[in-house]
Design a protein around this motif. Structure first.
Motif, PDB file in Angstrom:
ATOM      1  N   GLN A 106       0.519  -4.881  -8.463  1.00 50.52           N
ATOM      2  CA  GLN A 106      -0.581  -3.951  -8.711  1.00 50.52           C
ATOM      3  C   GLN A 106      -0.395  -3.213 -10.041  1.00 50.52           C
ATOM      4  O   GLN A 106      -1.361  -2.988 -10.787  1.00 50.52           O
ATOM      5  CB  GLN A 106      -0.668  -2.935  -7.570  1.00 50.52           C
ATOM      6  N   VAL A 225      -8.049  -0.869  -4.665  1.00 58.77           N
ATOM      7  CA  VAL A 225      -6.917  -1.330  -3.854  1.00 58.77           C
ATOM      8  C   VAL A 225      -7.278  -1.286  -2.373  1.00 58.77           C
ATOM      9  O   VAL A 225      -6.990  -2.221  -1.620  1.00 58.77           O
ATOM     10  CB  VAL A 225      -5.661  -0.479  -4.140  1.00 58.77           C
ATOM     11  N   ARG A 226      -7.920  -0.212  -1.941  1.00 61.29           N
ATOM     12  CA  ARG A 226      -8.280  -0.095  -0.529  1.00 61.29           C
ATOM     13  C   ARG A 226      -9.383  -1.067  -0.155  1.00 61.29           C
ATOM     14  O   ARG A 226      -9.507  -1.457   1.006  1.00 61.29           O
ATOM     15  CB  ARG A 226      -8.680   1.347  -0.223  1.00 61.29           C
ATOM     16  N   TYR A 229      -7.259  -4.432   0.323  1.00 66.21           N
ATOM     17  CA  TYR A 229      -6.435  -4.495   1.527  1.00 66.21           C
ATOM     18  C   TYR A 229      -7.002  -3.558   2.600  1.00 66.21           C
ATOM     19  O   TYR A 229      -7.053  -2.338   2.421  1.00 66.21           O
ATOM     20  CB  TYR A 229      -4.991  -4.110   1.204  1.00 66.21           C
ATOM     21  N   TRP A 251      -2.046   3.582  -0.173  1.00 69.43           N
ATOM     22  CA  TRP A 251      -2.694   2.289   0.082  1.00 69.43           C
ATOM     23  C   TRP A 251      -3.690   2.399   1.234  1.00 69.43           C
ATOM     24  O   TRP A 251      -4.799   1.894   1.167  1.00 69.43           O
ATOM     25  CB  TRP A 251      -1.639   1.250   0.437  1.00 69.43           C
TER      26      TRP A 251
END
Length: 727
Positions: A106, A225-226, A229, A251
């Motif tokens: 990341q 990012v959220r 994932y 996260w």
């Protein structure tokens, strides 16, 4: 298919087919893929099986999109194994990575956007930067000290400490890295950061720290990012530190699809900042979380499990943190085996020879060397064992040394295989071609007659030959390019092939592994628990280390200890105190007795029992000399005046420097704390403080009493200096 078999099912036709391979508790984990879940998984209970089937069930039932799942663990080997299992279950595409690997990926992606330019290089080791920082501060550091200070830098960073906040936290935790006081270590931390900045590099902890900072400060990055994932699985959750937990929280955000798996009984890395508090507090953070205990042990015999449970019960009874409620009493599912046994030897050398002779007999009777391990508390115990095994011609491998794929012979062999792969026309069978190529780096059909490094080198190459044979058995048409690809993937995941040698390993490096036969050596006080372990928490972590060692054994478990370190030395050791509760299993020889506990007649005297001391604040029994000295347990806050204690510390530091001795030679921290808390008003009262003594009373008594009376430290030091010069 038997649940105990451990084999993965073939590609399941339906989602429900995935669940049929599981026991009731594992099924309870797998069949609920949504929502928060805490899995308390005892040793050998199939936790990896449970969570990979949970992920696979979520994918196959359409609840998960594979690319939206992130499974994190602590080693590349464990991540590689998880990816393999998920692929076999039809859940390829799920991201299974270590915390660092996931964060680094990341960081490289988002750095240009959030910070600009390319991400800096990550230092492979801290030692060089720590050494330079020490040199700038004019510290005389040898290699062991640099190693200890590098570990302290790591602890500080994963504990989310800065150079400004380190000193107070280190004093509270009683940390004393390489003899540096907290203030000096804080300066080293600051200088270390300056060295990194000048070099334009970051360390492994920075990867997590910077990524956490980016997520915290850049909402657009956090949303991306959220969005990527949606579902999280965290293995070995008892080993999470504050920094990893911070990154995980960022996260996850405000969502709830988090499954954590851990075992509080196997928390053995607190020195790196790991804490079971996150596991134990998961239900408080997620009140709706399902909690499942995996209790069926498929690894070990009922006899091994029984001994492990005895140790676990003692740990639960001793717990002051509530961890006892989370401990899992195991239920053995395997067939009966021989009872565990404890053997006493006269000295360390006799113990090493005895263990080596027993291993030689086992191998001669048909046990493969790779199915035998000897585990110990400290790496220094390995030398005698290596010598004894070599004397009886037993091949061995030292785990925790150089990694398999980093060994020169392995690197050279793979390079040759890769070069030959381009010319493989299929005219020579893969197994024979591999043998021909590896002959160029020293492989031979017959193992060398000698042991030690020569035998270890041959065993490494033989492991590559065995991998080629295994590949042909699975894929008869496989050629050398397929073998090279397999080796490349294994090296990336640190998926080490089986090497035919007895494993020598510390308890720490043995975690996550298992063998048919396990020898635990050095089971005596001073080694288990280690003599430097002070305080209730440190002692209990040593007990957990022994539990980890016990539960590595599938079928046979042998424990041993030596009464003396050297041949002909005094028999001053005793069995580990942790074995007292196991006397019903191991016999009366497991009971610890005081030194000199046997008279000339050979009859065992009844151990004298010291009157227990209790904390003056909470009443808890005190377990260490330092606690008894202060009259207070480590969990209760100090009761001294902070200004008085700091005045005493300043005086001690200056006095030690003037005398050219370490500070603890003047007074230990425990003695200084006791003086500050007891506030003795005269020489007689000061003499009664444990750790003072007549000599120190004469040297330092007047100065200490003056400080307690409110005198200025500089004036006292100046007066002492003038007195010395006048004399």
């Amino acid at each position: 298919m038997s649940v105990a078999s451990g084999r993965l099912p073939a590609m399941a036709a339906t989602p429900d087919d995935i669940l049929t391979a599981l026991d009731p508790e594992q099924r309870a984990v797998a069949e609920r893929p949504l929502g928060p879940m805490c899995v308390l998984a005892g040793a050998g209970t199939g936790k990896t099986r449970a969570i990979t089937h949970r992920i696979a069930y979520g994918v196959r039932s359409g609840v998960y999109v594979p690319q939206r799942v992130l499974a994190v663990t602590f080693t590349a080997r464990a991540a590689g194994e998880m990816r393999t299992r998920l692929r076999d279950l039809g859940a390829a595409g799920v991201q299974a990575r270590t915390f660092h690997a996931a964060a680094l990926r990341q960081l490289h992606y988002f750095w240009p956007r959030a910070i600009g330019g390319a991400a800096p290089e990550v230092m492979p080791h801290k030692a060089g930067a720590v050494a330079e920082a020490g040199a700038r501060l004019h510290l005389q550091l040898d290699r062991p000290a640099i190693r200890d200070l590098a570990a302290e830098v790591e602890w500080a960073k994963v504990s989310l400490l800065t150079p400004e906040t380190y000193a107070a936290a280190a004093r509270h935790a009683r940390r004393d890295p390489a003899g540096l006081d907290a203030t000096a270590m804080a300066r080293l931390l600051q200088t270390y950061e300056e060295v990194k900045g000048e070099r334009g590099v970051i360390d492994f902890e920075d990867v997590l720290l910077i990524m956490a900072g980016i997520l915290d400060e850049h909402p657009a990055v956090a949303r991306e990012v959220r969005g990527q994932y949606r579902h999280f699985v965290v293995d070995e959750y008892q080993d999470v530190n504050a920094l990893q937990q911070r990154l995980l929280d960022l996260w996850v955000g405000d969502r709830q699809d988090v499954c954590v798996v851990g075992d509080a009984a196997q928390t053995i890395y607190s020195f790196t900042g790991a804490s079971p508090a996150h596991l134990l507090g998961f239900s408080a953070r997620y009140p709706d979380a399902a909690v499942v205990k995996l209790v069926r042990n498929y690894r070990s015999t009922p006899q091994v499990v029984g001994l492990a449970n005895v140790l676990l019960r003692a740990q639960g009874q001793a717990s002051r943190t509530g961890a006892g409620r989370a401990l899992v009493q195991l239920q053995a599912q395997g067939e009966d085996g021989p009872p565990p046994r404890l053997t006493a030897y006269d000295d360390d050398q006799a113990e090493a020879r005895g263990v080596a002779a027993e291993i030689r007999r086992r191998i001669d009777a048909g046990t493969p060397p790779a199915e035998i391990a000897v585990l110990f508390r400290t790496n220094s115990q390995s030398e005698a064992l290596e010598s004894a095994l070599a004397d009886v011609d037993v091949p061995y491998l030292v785990r925790g040394g150089e990694r398999f794929f980093s060994r020169r012979e392995v690197r050279d062999a793979i390079l040759l295989l890769r070069g030959q792969a381009r010319a493989d026309d299929g005219s020579v069978p893969l197994g024979q071609l591999t043998r021909d190529v590896l002959g160029g780096v020293g492989w031979s059909a017959k193992p060398p007659a000698s042991g030690g490094a020569t035998r270890e080198r041959w065993e490494s190459l033989q492991a590559l030959v065995a991998l080629a044979d295994d590949l042909v058995a699975a894929q008869p048409q496989a050629r050398l390019p397929e073998l090279v690809a397999d080796l490349t993937e294994r090296a990336s995941a640190q998926h080490v092939p089986t090497v035919q040698g007895v494993t020598l390993a510390s308890f720490h490096s043995a975690k996550g592994l298992e063998w048919d036969v396990v020898h635990l050596v050095g089971c005596s006080d001073g080694l288990l628990p280690i003599s430097m372990a002070e305080g209730w928490e440190a002692i209990e972590e040593e007990r957990r280390l022994l539990y980890v060692g016990l539960t590595r054994a599938r079928r046979e478990l042998a424990l041993s200890w030596a009464a003396s370190r050297n041949v002909g030395g005094r028999a001053t050791r005793r069995p580990s105190r942790f074995l007292d509760d196991a006397a019903s299993v191991l016999g009366d020889g497991a009971r610890s007795v005081p030194r000199g506990g046997t008279g000339t007649t050979g009859r065992q005297r009844k151990p004298s029992v010291a009157k227990p001391a209790h904390c003056r604040t909470c009443g808890t029994e005190l377990s260490t000399a330092a606690e008894r000295k202060t009259g207070r347990c480590a969990q209760c806050p100090p009761t001294y005046d902070e200004a008085t204690f700091e005045a005493l510390r300043s005086w001690r530091k200056a006095t030690a420097a003037a005398s050219g001795v370490p500070a603890y030679v003047v007074f230990t921290d425990a003695t200084l704390t006791a003086i500050a808390e007891q506030q003795p008003a005269d020489v007689a009262a000061l003499a009664r403080v444990s750790g003072v003594g007549a000599r120190k009373l004469g040297l330092y008594g007047e100065s200490v009493l003056a400080i307690l009376g409110g005198a200025d430290v500089d004036e006292i030091l100046s007066a002492a200096k003038g007195s010395a010069e006048g004399g």
